[in-house]
Motif scaffolding. Structure first.
Motif, PDB file in Angstrom:
ATOM      1  N   ASP A   1       0.707  -1.088  -0.012  1.00 46.60           N
ATOM      2  CA  ASP A   1      -0.120  -0.150  -0.033  1.00 46.60           C
ATOM      3  C   ASP A   1       1.062   1.390   0.017  1.00 46.60           C
ATOM      4  OD1 ASP A   1      -2.315   1.431   0.034  1.00 46.60           O
ATOM      5  OD2 ASP A   1      -2.527   1.644   1.906  1.00 46.60           O
TER       6      ASP A   1
ATOM      7  N   THR B   1       3.734   7.333   2.136  1.00 45.57           N
ATOM      8  CA  THR B   1       3.271   6.418   3.380  1.00 45.57           C
ATOM      9  C   THR B   1       3.140   5.010   2.739  1.00 45.57           C
ATOM     10  OG1 THR B   1       0.995   7.089   2.394  1.00 45.57           O
ATOM     11  CG2 THR B   1       2.073   8.247   4.306  1.00 45.57           C
ATOM     12  N   TYR B   2       3.195   4.050   3.778  1.00 47.43           N
ATOM     13  CA  TYR B   2       3.152   2.606   3.362  1.00 47.43           C
ATOM     14  C   TYR B   2       2.885   1.655   4.641  1.00 47.43           C
ATOM     15  CZ  TYR B   2       7.868   2.638   5.012  1.00 47.43           C
ATOM     16  OH  TYR B   2       9.045   2.696   5.790  1.00 47.43           O
ATOM     17  N   GLN B   3       2.528   0.415   4.440  1.00 45.38           N
ATOM     18  CA  GLN B   3       2.312  -0.492   5.560  1.00 45.38           C
ATOM     19  C   GLN B   3       3.295  -1.443   5.425  1.00 45.38           C
ATOM     20  OE1 GLN B   3      -0.458  -0.472   7.642  1.00 45.38           O
ATOM     21  NE2 GLN B   3      -1.037   1.329   7.014  1.00 45.38           N
TER      22      GLN B   3
ATOM     23  N   SER C   1       1.659   1.159  10.175  1.00 43.92           N
ATOM     24  CA  SER C   1       1.795   2.519   9.056  1.00 43.92           C
ATOM     25  C   SER C   1       2.863   2.977   9.184  1.00 43.92           C
ATOM     26  CB  SER C   1       0.689   3.360   9.427  1.00 43.92           C
ATOM     27  OG  SER C   1      -0.858   2.673   9.138  1.00 43.92           O
ATOM     28  N   GLN C   2       3.700   3.344   8.183  1.00 43.17           N
ATOM     29  CA  GLN C   2       4.917   4.106   8.176  1.00 43.17           C
ATOM     30  C   GLN C   2       4.843   5.387   7.364  1.00 43.17           C
ATOM     31  OE1 GLN C   2       7.032   2.885  10.093  1.00 43.17           O
ATOM     32  NE2 GLN C   2       6.097   1.155  10.668  1.00 43.17           N
ATOM     33  N   ARG C   3       5.743   6.322   7.579  1.00 41.55           N
ATOM     34  CA  ARG C   3       5.937   7.699   6.694  1.00 41.55           C
ATOM     35  C   ARG C   3       7.353   7.702   6.405  1.00 41.55           C
ATOM     36  NH1 ARG C   3       6.677  13.078   6.624  1.00 41.55           N
ATOM     37  NH2 ARG C   3       5.121  14.470   5.659  1.00 41.55           N
TER      38      ARG C   3
ATOM     39  N   ASN D   1       1.783  13.354  12.053  1.00 39.22           N
ATOM     40  CA  ASN D   1       0.802  12.328  11.330  1.00 39.22           C
ATOM     41  C   ASN D   1       0.165  13.257  10.020  1.00 39.22           C
ATOM     42  OD1 ASN D   1       0.507   9.745  13.011  1.00 39.22           O
ATOM     43  ND2 ASN D   1       1.386  11.313  14.139  1.00 39.22           N
TER      44      ASN D   1
END
Length: 451
Positions: free
Chosen positions: A280, A324-326, A331-333, A413
């Motif tokens: 994602d 952003t990704y999983q 969840s990560q940035r 965030n």
């Protein structure tokens, strides 16, 4: 040296030790003997030039060096790496002072400048004349060459590693790599050992990483490679004349985003080497200080590599992006705070960091832009990893869209809203409210959508 095509040791005319240095340097970049030695560029194609005559140090060796660069560039080489340096020559020859280390004076430096102008990634050792400042040897003073200093296995700069600045005040080296206790091939058959030849051994490591980067992204320019290497150093926030932009990491270089300009498209690339369960992947891009915002999913081109074709922008447009990704940790940035800034005209990307200190308290920011006509960004600060939700409501208090429902990240965030509801339908113009709940803390703000 002898106007032949033999780069090996030549009995009767070479010094007996002529091949020792080149053999080890070549093996560090290119060697492949599984179980013994694997160099970072082990499956690349190579051109070798023998320009040094060990028994003497004469000015003609600079001419040999220049001829080697001309020959290599003429055959379309991508990366050149040299582990020699010039300043003092034998009596009767012309030597250089440090004032000559200005990017313009020595023959080898001029040749490296021309080589870079023709698209070659140019890499050289800084020299082993340290620890004092102003101890570089040519061509390490060339303007766009990637000059490599040396560190030990503990990542401390070796005392012998030459330092800048150049005579005209530029920071050198660009990066450092390990140059002591380096394992490589010796000239005996099936012989390996650990050596301490300094920046001669750190330069081929960096050259090998350049080959890896160009293998992953063949359309990168030499200027992009140089900029990525400096961004991927562990001292990129505070470069100095001891270690430059820091210890180069192949993983950081590959994972640093880049722009590839092909014949038909401009492609944004982002890799996640060394991370597990990445899915994602999306990017948020703002143009000219958030007057226009894009949110799009990236295409998974191969394992841990993602890309996206960018639409056309105007020269001079200011593009800011974050990802952003999983992954297996949620969840990560990337970056954690701040953003990457893209110079669309030159395809150079730089990291613009914001204050990474964790907030002392929970806070919700005003969206931007506000009012907005198609997309806006909402940000909040979280003290730690807490469960929270960010929901948009209309003026009657009816829920319009849930932007976030999950575990927050420490620090900033960021989320964007494209004016659609939970069903994907566009909502009407007017005032809306967004409410943030994190733990037992609640805050809300007003925004206006104009169409």
């Amino acid at each position: 040296v002898f106007n032949d095509n033999n780069t090996a040791n030549e009995d009767g005319i070479d010094a007996s030790s002529q091949h020792n240095h080149g053999t080890r340097v070549f093996s560090i970049a290119a060697g492949f003997d599984e179980g013994n030695l694997i160099g970072p560029a082990y499956e690349a194609s190579f051109l070798l030039a023998k320009t040094e005559y060990v028994p003497t140090e004469k000015n003609v060796e600079e001419d040999n060096y220049v001829a080697a660069l001309e020959w290599m560039e003429g055959l379309g080489v991508d990366v050149t790496s040299s582990s020699v340096g010039y300043d003092q020559f034998d009596p009767g020859e012309t030597s250089y002072t440090y004032d000559d280390m200005n990017g313009n004076t020595t023959k080898v430096t001029q040749a490296e400048n021309l080589s870079f102008d023709r698209g070659v990634v140019s890499i050289t050792s800084a020299g082993n004349e340290g620890p004092s400042l102003e101890s570089l040897t040519a061509p390490a003073d060339a303007f766009n060459i990637i000059t490599v200093g040396s560190v030990n296995p503990s990542n401390s700069v070796n005392g012998f590693s030459s330092r800048g600045p150049t005579a005209d005040g530029r920071t050198k080296p660009e990066v450092v790599a390990q140059g002591s206790s380096i394992y490589g091939a010796s000239t005996g058959k099936n012989s390996y050992s650990s050596g301490n030849q300094g920046t001669s051994y750190s330069a081929p490591i960096v050259a090998g990483v350049a080959a890896l980067l160009l293998d992953a992204y063949p359309d990168l320019t030499n200027k992009q490679v140089r900029e990525i290497f400096m961004a991927a150093g562990d001292n990129s926030d505070n470069p100095d004349n001891n270690r430059g932009y820091g210890l180069l990491s192949a993983k950081r270089a590959i994972n640093f985003p880049n722009i590839e300009i092909t014949r038909t498209n401009t492609v944004l690339n982002k890799a996640f080497i060394g991370e597990s369960g990445v899915t994602d992947v999306k990017f948020t891009l703002s143009v000219n200080d958030n007057l226009e915002i894009e949110d799009r999913a990236m295409f998974n081109s191969k394992e841990n590599f993602y890309d996206l074709i960018l639409r056309s922008y105007n020269p001079g447009d200011k593009l800011q992006v974050y990802f952003t990704y999983q992954d297996n940790n949620g969840s990560q940035r990337d970056p954690d705070a701040g953003h990457y800034e893209i110079d669309y005209e030159s395809a150079i990307i730089t990291l613009v960091e914001e204050n990474n200190d964790l907030p002392l308290e929970f806070s919700l920011y005003q969206n931007y832009p506000n009012p907005f006509n198609n997309r806006t960004t909402i940000q909040f600060n979280s003290i730690g990893n807490e469960f929270g939700e960010l929901v948009i409501y209309d003026v009657l208090g009816r829920e319009v869209k849930t932007l976030f429902d999950g575990k927050t990240m420490p620090g900033i965030n960021s989320f964007s809203w494209d004016g659609t509801n939970n069903y994907g339908d566009l909502v009407v113009s007017g005032a809306y409210f967004y409410k943030l709940r994190v733990g037992d803390k609640i805050d809300s703000r007003k925004m206006v959508l104009l169409k």
